[in-house]
Design an enzyme around this catalytic site. Sequence first.
Site, PDB file in Angstrom:
ATOM      1  CD  GLU A   3      -2.887   1.036   2.444  1.00 41.81           C
ATOM      2  OE1 GLU A   3      -2.957  -0.032   3.090  1.00 41.81           O
ATOM      3  OE2 GLU A   3      -3.664   1.988   2.620  1.00 41.81           O
ATOM      4  CG  ASN A  33      -7.746   2.273   5.463  1.00 42.44           C
ATOM      5  OD1 ASN A  33      -8.606   1.459   5.155  1.00 42.44           O
ATOM      6  ND2 ASN A  33      -7.252   2.336   6.696  1.00 42.44           N
ATOM      7  CG  ASN A  89      -9.372  -1.152   1.598  1.00 42.28           C
ATOM      8  OD1 ASN A  89      -9.013  -2.321   1.664  1.00 42.28           O
ATOM      9  ND2 ASN A  89      -9.221  -0.293   2.605  1.00 42.28           N
ATOM     10  CD  GLU A  90     -10.269  -2.625   5.990  1.00 43.06           C
ATOM     11  OE1 GLU A  90     -10.145  -1.545   6.597  1.00 43.06           O
ATOM     12  OE2 GLU A  90      -9.674  -3.659   6.338  1.00 43.06           O
ATOM     13  CE1 TYR A 142      -3.457  -6.524   8.803  1.00 43.55           C
ATOM     14  CE2 TYR A 142      -5.660  -5.584   8.748  1.00 43.55           C
ATOM     15  CZ  TYR A 142      -4.426  -5.810   8.145  1.00 43.55           C
ATOM     16  OH  TYR A 142      -4.199  -5.328   6.878  1.00 43.55           O
ATOM     17  CD  GLU A 196      -6.183  -4.842   4.218  1.00 43.61           C
ATOM     18  OE1 GLU A 196      -6.023  -4.559   5.431  1.00 43.61           O
ATOM     19  OE2 GLU A 196      -6.607  -4.042   3.368  1.00 43.61           O
ATOM     20  CD  GLN A 227       0.087  -2.744   3.752  1.00 42.50           C
ATOM     21  OE1 GLN A 227       0.924  -2.145   3.116  1.00 42.50           O
ATOM     22  NE2 GLN A 227      -1.055  -2.129   4.137  1.00 42.50           N
TER      23      GLN A 227
HETATM   24  O1  AHR Z   1      -3.137  -2.931   6.045  1.00 44.69           O
HETATM   25  C1  AHR Z   1      -3.332  -1.756   6.768  1.00 44.69           C
HETATM   26  C2  AHR Z   1      -4.753  -1.239   6.681  1.00 44.69           C
HETATM   27  O2  AHR Z   1      -5.599  -2.142   7.328  1.00 44.69           O
HETATM   28  C3  AHR Z   1      -5.345  -1.131   5.308  1.00 44.69           C
HETATM   29  O3  AHR Z   1      -5.045   0.078   4.692  1.00 44.69           O
HETATM   30  C4  AHR Z   1      -6.811  -1.233   5.561  1.00 44.69           C
HETATM   31  O4  AHR Z   1      -7.500  -1.795   4.480  1.00 44.69           O
HETATM   32  C5  AHR Z   1      -6.916  -2.051   6.816  1.00 44.69           C
HETATM   33  O5  AHR Z   1      -7.734  -1.460   7.757  1.00 44.69           O
END
Ligand code: AHR
Length: 497
Positions: free
Chosen positions: A26, A71, A171-172, A243, A291, A348
């Site tokens: 990103e 993001n 995205n999201e 995450y 992700e 990432q």
């Molecule tokens: O990977 C970091 C961030 O985590 C990304 O930009 C977003 O999509 C997620 O919230």
Amino acid sequence: WKARMTIDPTYRVADLDPRIYGSFIEHLGRAVYGGIYDPGHPAADEDGFRQDVIDLVKELNVPIVRYPGGNFVSGYRWEDGVGPVDERPVQLDLAWRSLEPNRVGLNEFARWAKKADSQVMMAVNLGTRGIEDAKHLVEYCNHPGGSYWSDLRRRHGVDKPHGIRVWCLGNEMDGPWQIGHKTADEYGRIAQEAAKVMKWVDPSIELVACGSSHAKMPTFPDWERIVLEHAYDEIDYLSLHTYYGNRDGDLANFLACSLDMDAFIRTVVATCDFVRAKKRSRKTIYLSFDEWNVWFHSNEADKQVEPWQVGPPLLEDVYTMEDALVAGCMLITLLKHADRVRIACLAQLVNVIAPIMTESGGPSWRQTIFYPFQHASNLARGTVMHAPVESPKYDSKDFTDVPYLEAVPVWNQEAGELVLLAVNRGERPLPLEVDVRGFPGARAEEHLVLAHPDVKAVNTKERPNEVVPAKRAVEPVDGGRLAVLLPALSWNVIRLS
Ligand code: AHR
């Protein structure tokens, strides 16, 4: 205190899609500027890309890299990143409160991906932008020529189309933190219409619609249902993100979090299939877990970072041995669902919650989480097998019946190899007996282990080899049974031929 499993060639989950070993770059922190791109660095190539970083990415054998966000993409104007570099504007990136100089844009990134032996998985901005820009971007990237946007690409020095196959529809978009956050109905409609038009430009592309940002979102799983009710016919994949972190220092509970990932995947599969039934459709929607990782170490430090810098040190988690075990459990969980999870992206790749770290202008090194990914991506290719496991179990704060053994076998028929990936979540060595009578003549070749007496051990610039894998002796297969001892709190790769 013993675990058992049986691997039989009859019981297969699926041939795994190599894109399950994808990753993500990103425009965030030092992923691009000071990470993959550092023109002043002694290892920089003619395009300003660090060769040492490319070499590490190649070690990970990453077939696809998601780009440019995240993001970031929800406020991005892709046109700012193409054409003469000196004419490109510097923009405020509101997602990460950083400065985006646009020295690297999609053409440069496509070049980098090629050098790293990878494909680009491109995201379009459905936050501040919409159908028209998405259409232009597909045309710029994939149309051969003879139209305004494809000819512009050619004028920018890229004669052949990039041929980008996989595209993320935003995205999201369920997250209030997202620029242009939408309700499920709003997003479902724009995803459907953007998808339709993008496929009119290039019918060969595959499209990923945004699922929930994580399973604890208040709109989960209605979000998935509603988005699919709108866009089912137009899209190919639904995304999942998650995450984990050990915020309260509870190791047993942290190591169990892949059970949550497993439940998340099952619920999304069920929701996809519910909508399929409702629509009387014969089409299957696949999952793109685009992700996944451990992310929490850097949360506090990030609050102190000065805004409006180019390449600020954001999300620079320094990963421990225990994080590598969680990453390993997450990988195994993804593989167990290879029948539906076709794409996944370790989030990432460089500097930002990443397996690869660099010092801008200085050295690069491998974090602990590098190794489970490297082993799986290089060694576990082929057919994922169902293998019933009998393991002692434990309960933790949020989970019950957590097996100490987390494992998945992958059979590479072409290479004539059976590879078992296994994590011992326990604080003492775990004897494992594997029944491989279904593979007559199987020979144990290698046992790789990642473990460390201190689960908080990390790799740093000063000590880059503190946590590294080691080879252990393997017992020969005896009467179709393999006996192996999994060290306490360890990641293991057992290779048979
Ligand atoms: O990977 C970091 C961030 O985590 C990304 O930009 C977003 O999509 C997620 O919230």
